[in-house]
Scaffold this motif. Structure first.
Motif, PDB file in Angstrom:
ATOM      1  N   VAL A 136      72.985 -45.426 -48.338  1.00 51.87           N
ATOM      2  CA  VAL A 136      73.414 -46.515 -49.215  1.00 51.87           C
ATOM      3  C   VAL A 136      73.639 -45.992 -50.634  1.00 51.87           C
ATOM      4  O   VAL A 136      74.635 -46.322 -51.290  1.00 51.87           O
ATOM      5  N   ALA A 137      72.695 -45.168 -51.106  1.00 48.58           N
ATOM      6  CA  ALA A 137      72.837 -44.601 -52.449  1.00 48.58           C
ATOM      7  C   ALA A 137      74.087 -43.727 -52.538  1.00 48.58           C
ATOM      8  O   ALA A 137      74.828 -43.773 -53.522  1.00 48.58           O
ATOM      9  N   ALA A 138      74.332 -42.921 -51.501  1.00 50.51           N
ATOM     10  CA  ALA A 138      75.498 -42.037 -51.515  1.00 50.51           C
ATOM     11  C   ALA A 138      76.793 -42.842 -51.573  1.00 50.51           C
ATOM     12  O   ALA A 138      77.722 -42.490 -52.322  1.00 50.51           O
ATOM     13  N   LEU A 139      76.868 -43.931 -50.811  1.00 52.08           N
ATOM     14  CA  LEU A 139      78.076 -44.759 -50.832  1.00 52.08           C
ATOM     15  C   LEU A 139      78.297 -45.378 -52.207  1.00 52.08           C
ATOM     16  O   LEU A 139      79.411 -45.395 -52.734  1.00 52.08           O
ATOM     17  N   GLY A 140      77.230 -45.894 -52.810  1.00 50.95           N
ATOM     18  CA  GLY A 140      77.353 -46.496 -54.133  1.00 50.95           C
ATOM     19  C   GLY A 140      77.725 -45.486 -55.198  1.00 50.95           C
ATOM     20  O   GLY A 140      78.557 -45.761 -56.072  1.00 50.95           O
ATOM     21  N   LEU A 141      77.120 -44.296 -55.136  1.00 50.99           N
ATOM     22  CA  LEU A 141      77.405 -43.274 -56.139  1.00 50.99           C
ATOM     23  C   LEU A 141      78.820 -42.721 -55.998  1.00 50.99           C
ATOM     24  O   LEU A 141      79.492 -42.463 -56.996  1.00 50.99           O
ATOM     25  N   LEU A 142      79.280 -42.557 -54.764  1.00 56.01           N
ATOM     26  CA  LEU A 142      80.657 -42.103 -54.586  1.00 56.01           C
ATOM     27  C   LEU A 142      81.655 -43.163 -55.032  1.00 56.01           C
ATOM     28  O   LEU A 142      82.760 -42.845 -55.484  1.00 56.01           O
ATOM     29  N   ALA A 143      81.267 -44.431 -54.928  1.00 54.86           N
ATOM     30  CA  ALA A 143      82.120 -45.488 -55.479  1.00 54.86           C
ATOM     31  C   ALA A 143      82.253 -45.336 -56.990  1.00 54.86           C
ATOM     32  O   ALA A 143      83.328 -45.590 -57.563  1.00 54.86           O
ATOM     33  N   CYS A 144      81.176 -44.899 -57.658  1.00 56.73           N
ATOM     34  CA  CYS A 144      81.243 -44.651 -59.105  1.00 56.73           C
ATOM     35  C   CYS A 144      82.207 -43.511 -59.418  1.00 56.73           C
ATOM     36  O   CYS A 144      82.888 -43.531 -60.442  1.00 56.73           O
ATOM     37  N   VAL A 145      82.264 -42.503 -58.535  1.00 58.55           N
ATOM     38  CA  VAL A 145      83.255 -41.437 -58.696  1.00 58.55           C
ATOM     39  C   VAL A 145      84.661 -42.026 -58.679  1.00 58.55           C
ATOM     40  O   VAL A 145      85.533 -41.650 -59.469  1.00 58.55           O
ATOM     41  N   GLY A 146      84.882 -42.990 -57.770  1.00 56.04           N
ATOM     42  CA  GLY A 146      86.184 -43.652 -57.706  1.00 56.04           C
ATOM     43  C   GLY A 146      86.531 -44.392 -58.976  1.00 56.04           C
ATOM     44  O   GLY A 146      87.685 -44.395 -59.418  1.00 56.04           O
ATOM     45  N   VAL A 147      85.532 -45.038 -59.588  1.00 55.25           N
ATOM     46  CA  VAL A 147      85.761 -45.705 -60.875  1.00 55.25           C
ATOM     47  C   VAL A 147      86.208 -44.694 -61.921  1.00 55.25           C
ATOM     48  O   VAL A 147      87.142 -44.931 -62.699  1.00 55.25           O
ATOM     49  N   GLY A 148      85.540 -43.533 -61.929  1.00 55.63           N
ATOM     50  CA  GLY A 148      85.931 -42.481 -62.866  1.00 55.63           C
ATOM     51  C   GLY A 148      87.350 -42.013 -62.639  1.00 55.63           C
ATOM     52  O   GLY A 148      88.095 -41.742 -63.594  1.00 55.63           O
ATOM     53  N   ASN A 149      87.777 -41.968 -61.383  1.00 60.72           N
ATOM     54  CA  ASN A 149      89.143 -41.558 -61.072  1.00 60.72           C
ATOM     55  C   ASN A 149      90.167 -42.518 -61.681  1.00 60.72           C
ATOM     56  O   ASN A 149      91.211 -42.106 -62.181  1.00 60.72           O
ATOM     57  N   SER A 150      89.860 -43.821 -61.662  1.00 60.03           N
ATOM     58  CA  SER A 150      90.763 -44.817 -62.237  1.00 60.03           C
ATOM     59  C   SER A 150      90.891 -44.643 -63.741  1.00 60.03           C
ATOM     60  O   SER A 150      91.984 -44.784 -64.301  1.00 60.03           O
ATOM     61  N   LEU A 151      89.790 -44.345 -64.402  1.00 62.71           N
ATOM     62  CA  LEU A 151      89.832 -44.137 -65.852  1.00 62.71           C
ATOM     63  C   LEU A 151      90.619 -42.877 -66.208  1.00 62.71           C
ATOM     64  O   LEU A 151      91.319 -42.830 -67.226  1.00 62.71           O
ATOM     65  N   ILE A 152      90.531 -41.863 -65.353  1.00 63.05           N
ATOM     66  CA  ILE A 152      91.312 -40.647 -65.579  1.00 63.05           C
ATOM     67  C   ILE A 152      92.799 -40.924 -65.416  1.00 63.05           C
ATOM     68  O   ILE A 152      93.638 -40.444 -66.190  1.00 63.05           O
ATOM     69  N   ASP A 153      93.156 -41.734 -64.405  1.00 65.39           N
ATOM     70  CA  ASP A 153      94.561 -42.090 -64.223  1.00 65.39           C
ATOM     71  C   ASP A 153      95.111 -42.820 -65.442  1.00 65.39           C
ATOM     72  O   ASP A 153      96.234 -42.555 -65.888  1.00 65.39           O
ATOM     73  N   LEU A 154      94.322 -43.756 -65.973  1.00 63.25           N
ATOM     74  CA  LEU A 154      94.756 -44.510 -67.152  1.00 63.25           C
ATOM     75  C   LEU A 154      94.874 -43.609 -68.376  1.00 63.25           C
ATOM     76  O   LEU A 154      95.914 -43.570 -69.038  1.00 63.25           O
ATOM     77  N   GLY A 155      93.814 -42.896 -68.689  1.00 61.38           N
ATOM     78  CA  GLY A 155      93.770 -42.127 -69.925  1.00 61.38           C
ATOM     79  C   GLY A 155      94.516 -40.808 -69.860  1.00 61.38           C
ATOM     80  O   GLY A 155      95.362 -40.515 -70.711  1.00 61.38           O
ATOM     81  N   GLY A 156      94.237 -40.011 -68.836  1.00 61.82           N
ATOM     82  CA  GLY A 156      94.789 -38.669 -68.779  1.00 61.82           C
ATOM     83  C   GLY A 156      96.299 -38.633 -68.619  1.00 61.82           C
ATOM     84  O   GLY A 156      96.998 -37.968 -69.385  1.00 61.82           O
ATOM     85  N   PHE A 157      96.814 -39.356 -67.626  1.00 61.07           N
ATOM     86  CA  PHE A 157      98.257 -39.314 -67.382  1.00 61.07           C
ATOM     87  C   PHE A 157      99.046 -39.968 -68.510  1.00 61.07           C
ATOM     88  O   PHE A 157     100.141 -39.520 -68.855  1.00 61.07           O
ATOM     89  N   THR A 158      98.501 -41.037 -69.091  1.00 63.00           N
ATOM     90  CA  THR A 158      99.207 -41.674 -70.205  1.00 63.00           C
ATOM     91  C   THR A 158      99.239 -40.759 -71.424  1.00 63.00           C
ATOM     92  O   THR A 158     100.270 -40.613 -72.085  1.00 63.00           O
ATOM     93  N   LEU A 159      98.113 -40.110 -71.728  1.00 67.99           N
ATOM     94  CA  LEU A 159      98.072 -39.203 -72.873  1.00 67.99           C
ATOM     95  C   LEU A 159      99.024 -38.030 -72.694  1.00 67.99           C
ATOM     96  O   LEU A 159      99.738 -37.643 -73.630  1.00 67.99           O
ATOM     97  N   LEU A 160      99.055 -37.444 -71.503  1.00 69.50           N
ATOM     98  CA  LEU A 160      99.967 -36.322 -71.275  1.00 69.50           C
ATOM     99  C   LEU A 160     101.422 -36.741 -71.465  1.00 69.50           C
ATOM    100  O   LEU A 160     102.212 -36.015 -72.079  1.00 69.50           O
ATOM    101  N   ALA A 161     101.771 -37.917 -70.937  1.00 67.30           N
ATOM    102  CA  ALA A 161     103.148 -38.392 -71.074  1.00 67.30           C
ATOM    103  C   ALA A 161     103.501 -38.704 -72.519  1.00 67.30           C
ATOM    104  O   ALA A 161     104.667 -38.594 -72.916  1.00 67.30           O
ATOM    105  N   ARG A 162     102.505 -39.090 -73.320  1.00 70.58           N
ATOM    106  CA  ARG A 162     102.762 -39.414 -74.721  1.00 70.58           C
ATOM    107  C   ARG A 162     102.790 -38.159 -75.597  1.00 70.58           C
ATOM    108  O   ARG A 162     103.425 -38.156 -76.654  1.00 70.58           O
TER     109      ARG A 162
END
Length: 561
Positions: free
Chosen positions: A323-349
């Motif tokens: 259960v802990a592993a599933l929840g923690l890996l879900a947090c990794v997914g949240v981090g991936n979304s923030l990287i998509d928003l911030g990283g790709f937008t900054l590079l394009a700008r």
């Protein structure tokens, strides 16, 4: 006020999704991405199972490295293709190649052929896959008109990326439960071909790009992307953090297999379930990231996303329960979304459009190499020290680097914020408002501040014109043949007639109050405005209208010369 602010963020979030849905070009491009990445994740899970059956964790790590190393070397050489022509054509070709390679792997596995052929086909598919994202990332700005729309597109793509991360592994787990790896590969091939078909109807005006000498050396053209990154500290920092995140991602391709089978005892279908947990978190994270579309803290949220790719991995080593592993890996997914928003937008700008695909190609090369190295290192650490020590040590890399980079990333936020103000000013001018984001960004980079005291002239009638002006604050009179013919205020531009018609100034412009202007030299202004059909058309209408209005006529029936 807090509630009102939250409602405003909800409005921005809704607008992020509706703007992509209403734009048919963005809609097709985004759905193509969904198909391409669903195929990639399903194929990755299936390939991991094949490799684990063949030689355990070490084989999984070696296959991961073998997939990524050729991609890391070839992507910078291939990415100039997307800077020389229409980028959707590269995406179509890439998707077809992936579909064919993955389908061939399904046939080899289905007939019990040599696994070495499967690994070779996996390398070919991965080379194509690593070229897909830079071309797609470079295409998106051309379909947008401002930073908000680009951030929206990256958020939506992040959500689709998350959905693919969830759907691909879950689909693979379901197929593995009831069918075989052969079917997983076949479904992945079909998704790749669907991604290609969606782009066949893409229809848009490509933004203007500065003319460049013909490249006689293909390698030199490819190396230009590396030079751009190496000369820009901000780009280099984002690339470095992306490489650290990708190293962890590569390690997880091994660790999820080992954790599911050896540490948690959930068997082969558990590999898909653990990987899908990342996707589930990414879906939730993308929905949350949509609330940040209008933020001017892209760098800060990017740092948070990088940290979230590592810290949960360390905690799985500390708390090795399912259960802990599933929840923690879900947090990794949240981090991936923030990287998509911030990283790709900054590079394009931060990067110019004419080298944008090559810059994203450098990113994908680093990502591919880092994923391969991460997979190999994780397998070696697992074999040498065990699963839990590998989780703890691998997971610490990203949080440490994110903290060390915080100040520099916040500085990027402030710089982008200033440019957004300039873009907003330029968008108030009718003939510039039609420009896509890469073009308007190019103009904003060339703006020069000019202050004119009250009563002084900006230029005189008959002067040679070399600059275009937009009023930031203050007012000015336009004087033609001694008569005031117009009064200009904030958000209004002037000086285009002499530049576009290549004639001397047709009127005098005098400040009636202190004028704060933003000026564009003709070599910045003309290539952009005339290089893009809608803005060139609008500029012609504006110039004709102004000449009709301001040019004195002795004979009302005689048109102005």
């Amino acid at each position: 006020m807090a509630g009102k602010g939250f409602r405003g963020r909800l409005g921005n979030a809704a607008g992020a999704f509706t703007s992509n849905a209403r734009n048919p070009n963005l809609r097709r491009a985004q759905l193509s991405f969904l198909g391409a990445w669903t195929a990639e994740w399903a194929f990755t899970v299936g390939l991991g199972i094949v490799a684990y059956r063949d030689g355990g964790a070490t084989a999984v790590g070696l296959v991961g490295l073998l997939r990524m190393a050729p991609s890391a070397m070839l992507t910078p050489l291939l990415s100039p293709l997307a800077d020389k022509g229409r980028r959707e054509r590269v995406l179509i070709l890439v998707s077809v190649l992936r579909g064919v390679a993955t389908g061939a792997a399904a046939v080899v596995v289905g007939v019990g052929g040599p696994l070495q052929i499967v690994y070779v086909l996996a390398v070919l598919s991965t080379i194509a896959a690593t070229l897909y994202r830079p071309a797609h990332s470079a295409l998106l700005p051309s379909l947008c008109h401002n930073g908000y729309e680009l951030a929206s597109a990256n958020v939506v793509r992040g959500l689709l990326d998350a959905a693919a991360t969830l759907m691909g592994p879950l689909l693979a787990a379901l197929l593995l439960q009831f069918t075989s790896v052969t079917v997983v590969f076949a479904v992945a091939a079909g998704a790749s071909l669907w991604a290609a078909a969606l782009l066949l109807r893409l229809n848009y005006d490509a933004p203007p790009r500065p003319s460049a000498p013909r490249e006689t050396n293909w390698t030199r053209s490819a190396v230009e992307g590396i030079r751009v990154v190496s000369r820009n500290r901000d780009l280099a920092l984002i690339m470095g953090l992306a490489a650290a995140q990708s190293f962890t991602r590569g390690a997880l391709t091994v660790l999820t297999v080992v954790v599911a089978i050896e540490l948690l005892g959930t068997g082969e279908p558990g590999v898909g379930i653990l990987t899908a947990a990342i996707g589930a978190g990414a879906v939730l994270g993308s929905l949350a990231a949509s609330l940040l579309v209008g933020t001017r803290r892209l760098g800060a949220w990017f740092a948070v996303g990088v940290a979230l790719w590592g810290l949960p991995v360390t905690l799985i080593g500390v708390f090795p329960q399912q259960v802990a592993a599933l929840g923690l890996l879900a947090c990794v997914g949240v981090g991936n979304s923030l990287i998509d928003l911030g990283g790709f937008t900054l590079l394009a700008r931060l990067a110019a459009d004419e080298v944008l695909a090559r810059v994203f190609g450098v990113l994908e090369s680093l990502v591919a190499l880092s994923i391969g190295v991460g997979a190999l290192v994780a397998s070696l650490v697992v074999d040498g020290a065990g699963v839990r020590p590998a989780l703890v040590t691998v997971g610490l890399l990203c949080p440490v680097l994110a903290v060390a980079s915080w100040r520099r990333l916040r500085g990027m936020d402030r710089s982008i914020g200033v440019r957004d103000d300039d873009i907003d000013l330029l968008h108030r001018v009718a003939m510039l408002n039609v420009l896509p984001l890469p073009a308007i960004e190019q103009l904003a980079r060339g703006l020069e501040p000019v202050v004119v005291p009250a009563g002084h002239v900006v230029f005189l009638q008959g002067d040679v014109g070399d600059r275009y002006f937009v009023i930031e604050s203050g007012e000015a009179d336009v004087i033609g043949d001694g008569q005031v013919v117009a009064t200009l205020g904030p958000g209004m531009g002037f000086g285009e007639i002499a530049l576009l018609r290549r004639i001397r100034r047709t009127a005098t412009v005098r400040a009636t109050s202190e004028l704060r202007l933003k000026a564009l030299r003709s070599d910045h202004f003309l290539p952009v405005v005339l290089g893009y059909t809608p803005s060139a058309r609008e500029a012609g209408v504006v110039v004709d209208s102004m000449l009709d209005r301001f040019t004195p006529r002795d004979d009302p029936e005689q048109p102005p010369q």
